[in-house]
Write a protein that holds these residues in place. Structure first.
Motif, PDB file in Angstrom:
ATOM      1  N   LEU A 111       0.837  -1.197   0.000  1.00  0.00           N
ATOM      2  CA  LEU A 111       0.000   0.000   0.000  1.00  0.00           C
ATOM      3  C   LEU A 111       0.877   1.255   0.000  1.00  0.00           C
ATOM      4  O   LEU A 111       0.627   2.210  -0.751  1.00  0.00           O
ATOM      5  CB  LEU A 111      -0.929  -0.012   1.213  1.00  0.00           C
ATOM      6  CG  LEU A 111      -1.896   1.155   1.368  1.00  0.00           C
ATOM      7  CD1 LEU A 111      -2.841   1.247   0.179  1.00  0.00           C
ATOM      8  CD2 LEU A 111      -2.694   1.012   2.662  1.00  0.00           C
ATOM      9  N   GLU A 112       1.919   1.252   0.821  1.00  0.00           N
ATOM     10  CA  GLU A 112       2.847   2.389   0.851  1.00  0.00           C
ATOM     11  C   GLU A 112       3.528   2.568  -0.505  1.00  0.00           C
ATOM     12  O   GLU A 112       3.692   3.700  -0.987  1.00  0.00           O
ATOM     13  CB  GLU A 112       3.910   2.171   1.931  1.00  0.00           C
ATOM     14  CG  GLU A 112       3.397   2.208   3.356  1.00  0.00           C
ATOM     15  CD  GLU A 112       4.516   1.997   4.371  1.00  0.00           C
ATOM     16  OE1 GLU A 112       5.619   2.533   4.146  1.00  0.00           O
ATOM     17  OE2 GLU A 112       4.281   1.284   5.361  1.00  0.00           O
ATOM     18  N   ALA A 113       3.918   1.469  -1.117  1.00  0.00           N
ATOM     19  CA  ALA A 113       4.597   1.542  -2.412  1.00  0.00           C
ATOM     20  C   ALA A 113       3.677   2.099  -3.493  1.00  0.00           C
ATOM     21  O   ALA A 113       4.090   2.950  -4.300  1.00  0.00           O
ATOM     22  CB  ALA A 113       5.103   0.152  -2.809  1.00  0.00           C
ATOM     23  N   PHE A 114       2.418   1.642  -3.517  1.00  0.00           N
ATOM     24  CA  PHE A 114       1.497   2.085  -4.559  1.00  0.00           C
ATOM     25  C   PHE A 114       1.073   3.541  -4.378  1.00  0.00           C
ATOM     26  O   PHE A 114       0.633   4.183  -5.329  1.00  0.00           O
ATOM     27  CB  PHE A 114       0.276   1.170  -4.618  1.00  0.00           C
ATOM     28  CG  PHE A 114       0.569  -0.168  -5.239  1.00  0.00           C
ATOM     29  CD1 PHE A 114       1.303  -0.270  -6.403  1.00  0.00           C
ATOM     30  CD2 PHE A 114       0.116  -1.339  -4.647  1.00  0.00           C
ATOM     31  CE1 PHE A 114       1.588  -1.500  -6.975  1.00  0.00           C
ATOM     32  CE2 PHE A 114       0.397  -2.570  -5.204  1.00  0.00           C
ATOM     33  CZ  PHE A 114       1.136  -2.656  -6.381  1.00  0.00           C
ATOM     34  N   LYS A 115       1.199   4.061  -3.186  1.00  0.00           N
ATOM     35  CA  LYS A 115       0.947   5.489  -2.985  1.00  0.00           C
ATOM     36  C   LYS A 115       2.037   6.328  -3.653  1.00  0.00           C
ATOM     37  O   LYS A 115       1.813   7.476  -4.022  1.00  0.00           O
ATOM     38  CB  LYS A 115       0.870   5.798  -1.487  1.00  0.00           C
ATOM     39  CG  LYS A 115      -0.401   5.304  -0.824  1.00  0.00           C
ATOM     40  CD  LYS A 115      -0.412   5.594   0.673  1.00  0.00           C
ATOM     41  CE  LYS A 115      -1.697   5.115   1.320  1.00  0.00           C
ATOM     42  NZ  LYS A 115      -1.700   5.327   2.794  1.00  0.00           N
ATOM     43  N   ILE A 116       3.217   5.717  -3.829  1.00  0.00           N
ATOM     44  CA  ILE A 116       4.323   6.394  -4.508  1.00  0.00           C
ATOM     45  C   ILE A 116       4.209   6.211  -6.023  1.00  0.00           C
ATOM     46  O   ILE A 116       4.370   7.156  -6.795  1.00  0.00           O
ATOM     47  CB  ILE A 116       5.675   5.844  -4.007  1.00  0.00           C
ATOM     48  CG1 ILE A 116       5.827   6.098  -2.505  1.00  0.00           C
ATOM     49  CG2 ILE A 116       6.840   6.472  -4.781  1.00  0.00           C
ATOM     50  CD1 ILE A 116       7.006   5.377  -1.878  1.00  0.00           C
ATOM     51  N   ASP A 140      -8.004  -1.852  -1.728  1.00  0.00           N
ATOM     52  CA  ASP A 140      -8.961  -2.004  -2.829  1.00  0.00           C
ATOM     53  C   ASP A 140      -8.831  -0.925  -3.907  1.00  0.00           C
ATOM     54  O   ASP A 140      -8.978  -1.214  -5.098  1.00  0.00           O
ATOM     55  CB  ASP A 140     -10.384  -2.022  -2.273  1.00  0.00           C
ATOM     56  CG  ASP A 140     -11.419  -2.371  -3.326  1.00  0.00           C
ATOM     57  OD1 ASP A 140     -11.345  -3.479  -3.882  1.00  0.00           O
ATOM     58  OD2 ASP A 140     -12.296  -1.522  -3.600  1.00  0.00           O
ATOM     59  N   ASN A 141      -8.561   0.311  -3.521  1.00  0.00           N
ATOM     60  CA  ASN A 141      -8.468   1.400  -4.502  1.00  0.00           C
ATOM     61  C   ASN A 141      -7.285   1.228  -5.445  1.00  0.00           C
ATOM     62  O   ASN A 141      -7.262   1.842  -6.528  1.00  0.00           O
ATOM     63  CB  ASN A 141      -8.371   2.752  -3.802  1.00  0.00           C
ATOM     64  CG  ASN A 141      -9.693   3.198  -3.208  1.00  0.00           C
ATOM     65  OD1 ASN A 141     -10.758   2.719  -3.606  1.00  0.00           O
ATOM     66  ND2 ASN A 141      -9.639   4.095  -2.251  1.00  0.00           N
ATOM     67  N   SER A 181     -17.149  -5.133  -4.964  1.00  0.00           N
ATOM     68  CA  SER A 181     -16.270  -3.995  -5.229  1.00  0.00           C
ATOM     69  C   SER A 181     -15.888  -3.861  -6.697  1.00  0.00           C
ATOM     70  O   SER A 181     -15.693  -2.744  -7.183  1.00  0.00           O
ATOM     71  CB  SER A 181     -14.993  -4.115  -4.396  1.00  0.00           C
ATOM     72  OG  SER A 181     -14.073  -3.111  -4.722  1.00  0.00           O
ATOM     73  N   LYS A 182     -15.776  -4.993  -7.404  1.00  0.00           N
ATOM     74  CA  LYS A 182     -15.230  -4.968  -8.765  1.00  0.00           C
ATOM     75  C   LYS A 182     -16.183  -5.623  -9.781  1.00  0.00           C
ATOM     76  O   LYS A 182     -15.994  -6.773 -10.170  1.00  0.00           O
ATOM     77  CB  LYS A 182     -13.874  -5.694  -8.811  1.00  0.00           C
ATOM     78  CG  LYS A 182     -12.831  -5.210  -7.819  1.00  0.00           C
ATOM     79  CD  LYS A 182     -12.363  -3.800  -8.115  1.00  0.00           C
ATOM     80  CE  LYS A 182     -11.338  -3.364  -7.078  1.00  0.00           C
ATOM     81  NZ  LYS A 182     -11.029  -1.923  -7.200  1.00  0.00           N
ATOM     82  N   PRO A 183     -17.198  -4.892 -10.224  1.00  0.00           N
ATOM     83  CA  PRO A 183     -18.036  -5.428 -11.308  1.00  0.00           C
ATOM     84  C   PRO A 183     -17.182  -5.719 -12.540  1.00  0.00           C
ATOM     85  O   PRO A 183     -16.196  -5.024 -12.811  1.00  0.00           O
ATOM     86  CB  PRO A 183     -19.028  -4.282 -11.580  1.00  0.00           C
ATOM     87  CG  PRO A 183     -19.019  -3.456 -10.336  1.00  0.00           C
ATOM     88  CD  PRO A 183     -17.630  -3.563  -9.784  1.00  0.00           C
ATOM     89  N   ILE A 184     -17.558  -6.738 -13.279  1.00  0.00           N
ATOM     90  CA  ILE A 184     -16.774  -7.178 -14.423  1.00  0.00           C
ATOM     91  C   ILE A 184     -16.739  -6.108 -15.518  1.00  0.00           C
ATOM     92  O   ILE A 184     -17.772  -5.571 -15.931  1.00  0.00           O
ATOM     93  CB  ILE A 184     -17.367  -8.475 -15.013  1.00  0.00           C
ATOM     94  CG1 ILE A 184     -17.319  -9.611 -13.982  1.00  0.00           C
ATOM     95  CG2 ILE A 184     -16.631  -8.876 -16.294  1.00  0.00           C
ATOM     96  CD1 ILE A 184     -15.937 -10.027 -13.573  1.00  0.00           C
TER      97      ILE A 184
END
Length: 279
Positions: A111-116, A140-141, A181-184
């Protein structure tokens, strides 16, 4: 870093001790394979995935074909900042997606990495399904596709093989969250958003697979599923033979009876040591 990333919530301080997953306070990557073609076609596409195999596992099934990394642990360590820089180094025109393979126990660090840095292609969370809702809400985001196992119906079976008596209840809750959360969304034959439920049929466990398919139909309707027969004995644990063809045919027949016809069926030739990466 106290460990609460997975449903075990062992609370271990991973700066001082290893968690159940066998890992500490840094992301550890065992192998990165470019243009990885061995996921479902709707995931791999024609370019293949940038497949990132993480060391350790929060489930640690005794029969895991990636036993070298899930149990024994090996690989290169990265801080979240270093992992983000590693991700930046790739040319994403060359890949259909980024395939994060067994990432759950590194959720907070990822999560920390993807914020970067978040790669500009779909991010696939390739998971055992043994996920906590709290963790899924946090990541999830940043995730586009959930490629999730649904391994067991029986609590006794999951306890024996994965030391997780609560697997079925935990995974069902997690998959429910994922689907809501993730409709196709499919574009040009590639799954850009959504969920694929995988089920590996185990030798001698046809009845368990049939009960699980019943549950999938009742709870989720007709989702994208992937029925797998790749079980390859690794010389450990109670499962010491390949799946009989008739066992897999029985499971396929039940899926057809239920109308679970949206997805993929793995070829028999997939049960071979040559498909296990050399870690």
């Amino acid at each position: 870093m106290r460990c609460f990333d997975c449903p075990r919530k062992c609370g271990v301080d991973r700066k001082e001790n290893l968690g159940f997953c066998g890992e500490g306070q840094k992301i550890r990557i065992s192998k990165i394979i470019e243009s990885f073609m061995w996921e479902e076609p709707i995931i791999s596409g024609e370019k293949g995935a940038l497949a990132i195999f993480f060391s350790g596992c929060n489930l640690r099934c005794e029969y895991c074909q990636n036993y070298q990394i899930s149990h024994l642990g090996k690989g290169e360590y990265f801080s979240p900042e270093e992992f983000a820089e590693k991700l930046k180094s790739y040319d994403y025109k060359k890949y259909t997606c980024v395939d994060l393979i067994t990432p759950t126990h590194f959720s907070s660090l990822l999560l920390e990495a993807f914020k970067i840095f978040k790669p500009p292609v779909p991010i696939v969370w390739n998971t055992s399904g043994y996920e906590s809702i709290d963790t899924l809400k946090k990541i999830d985001n940043f995730i586009d596709v959930y490629l999730t196992d649904f391994k067991y119906y029986s609590a006794d079976l999951s306890k024996r093989l994965s030391k997780a008596e609560d697997y079925f209840q935990v995974a069902k809750r997690a998959i429910t969250f994922m689907i809501n959360s993730k409709p196709i969304y499919v574009e040009e034959g590639i799954l850009k958003k959504g969920v694929i439920i995988r089920h590996l049929v185990l030798p001698g466990e046809v009845k368990d697979s049939i009960k699980l398919l019943d549950e999938i139909k009742t709870s989720f309707g007709n989702p994208i599923i992937s029925l797998m027969q790749q079980f390859t004995p690794i010389g450990r644990g109670e499962k010491n033979r390949k799946l009989y063809p008739l066992e897999f045919k029985a499971v396929l027949a039940h899926a057809d009876k239920l109308g679970l016809n949206n997805g993929f069926i793995q070829d028999e030739c997939s049960s071979d040591q040559k498909y296990i990466p050399n870690f």
